[in-house]
Design a protein around this motif. Structure first.
Motif, short mmCIF file in Angstrom:
data_model
loop_
_atom_site.label_atom_id
_atom_site.label_comp_id
_atom_site.label_asym_id
_atom_site.label_seq_id
_atom_site.Cartn_x
_atom_site.Cartn_y
_atom_site.Cartn_z
N THR A 104 13.17 39.03 35.87
CA THR A 104 13.98 39.90 35.32
C THR A 104 13.49 40.72 34.11
N GLY A 105 12.10 40.14 33.83
CA GLY A 105 11.35 40.76 32.79
C GLY A 105 11.65 40.15 31.23
N ALA A 106 11.30 40.72 30.35
CA ALA A 106 11.11 40.23 28.88
C ALA A 106 12.39 39.99 28.72
N PHE A 107 12.58 38.83 27.69
CA PHE A 107 14.09 38.42 27.17
C PHE A 107 14.09 38.29 25.57
N ASN A 108 14.99 38.40 24.79
CA ASN A 108 15.08 37.82 23.44
C ASN A 108 16.32 37.27 23.24
N ALA A 109 16.33 35.87 23.37
CA ALA A 109 17.48 34.91 23.61
C ALA A 109 17.84 34.43 22.28
N TRP A 110 19.05 34.23 22.16
CA TRP A 110 19.80 33.48 20.79
C TRP A 110 20.59 32.51 20.97
N GLY A 111 20.51 31.42 20.49
CA GLY A 111 21.35 30.27 20.62
C GLY A 111 22.87 30.66 19.85
N GLN A 112 23.71 29.76 19.92
CA GLN A 112 25.10 29.76 19.27
C GLN A 112 25.14 29.91 17.77
N GLY A 113 24.30 29.10 17.32
CA GLY A 113 24.19 29.06 15.70
C GLY A 113 24.80 27.76 15.53
N THR A 114 24.15 26.89 14.57
CA THR A 114 24.51 25.64 14.01
C THR A 114 24.65 25.80 12.55
N LEU A 115 26.02 25.31 11.91
CA LEU A 115 26.14 25.55 10.59
C LEU A 115 25.28 24.33 9.71
N VAL A 116 24.48 24.77 8.60
CA VAL A 116 24.16 23.94 7.65
C VAL A 116 24.74 24.09 6.39
N THR A 117 25.32 23.05 5.96
CA THR A 117 26.03 23.18 4.64
C THR A 117 25.51 22.27 3.64
N VAL A 118 24.71 22.73 2.53
CA VAL A 118 24.33 22.00 1.52
C VAL A 118 25.01 21.86 0.27
N SER A 119 25.68 20.89 0.05
CA SER A 119 26.67 20.78 -0.97
C SER A 119 27.02 19.28 -1.49
N SER A 120 27.18 19.32 -2.71
CA SER A 120 27.62 17.83 -3.29
C SER A 120 28.91 17.70 -3.55
#
Length: 120
Positions: A104-120
């Protein structure tokens, strides 16, 4: 087509660590660049770190010295080791892969995303 599956996000305290993983699957493809982007609320998506098949890297200045990208070309997997996490690192992190499918040729693929939360 190439599918990206991410894992490793979650809640962590400031100063803590997380490791994100992303696996690319499919058939008849090669990946030239693989890496991570992130998007915080109200902000544009930004490059965090990428790595080429040859081993060259591109890293966001604000994470240099804290984040390390690694890649296993044979497994089509990329990792992001995140140390000394700060609240400003809170974002949805997306895996990205750029390459070529031999049908199919060139691709630019993305994942669904994963949330990173940095908090105390």
């Amino acid at each position: 087509q190439v599918q990206l599956v991410e894992s490793g996000g979650g809640l962590v305290q400031p100063g803590g660590s997380l490791r994100l993983s992303c696996v690319a699957s499919g058939r008849s493809f090669t990946i030239s660049v693989m890496g991570w982007y992130r998007q915080a609320p109200g902000k544009q998506r930004e490059l965090v770190a990428t790595r080429t098949s040859g081993g060259s890297t591109n890293t966001l200045d604000s994470v240099k010295g804290r984040f390390t990208i690694s890649r296993d070309n044979a497994k089509n997997t990329v990792y992001l080791q995140m140390n000394s996490l700060k609240p400003e690192d809170t974002a949805v992190y997306y895996c990205n892969a750029v390459g070529r499918n031999f049908v199919t040729g060139a691709f630019n693929a993305w994942g669904q995303g994963t949330l990173v939360t940095v908090s105390s």
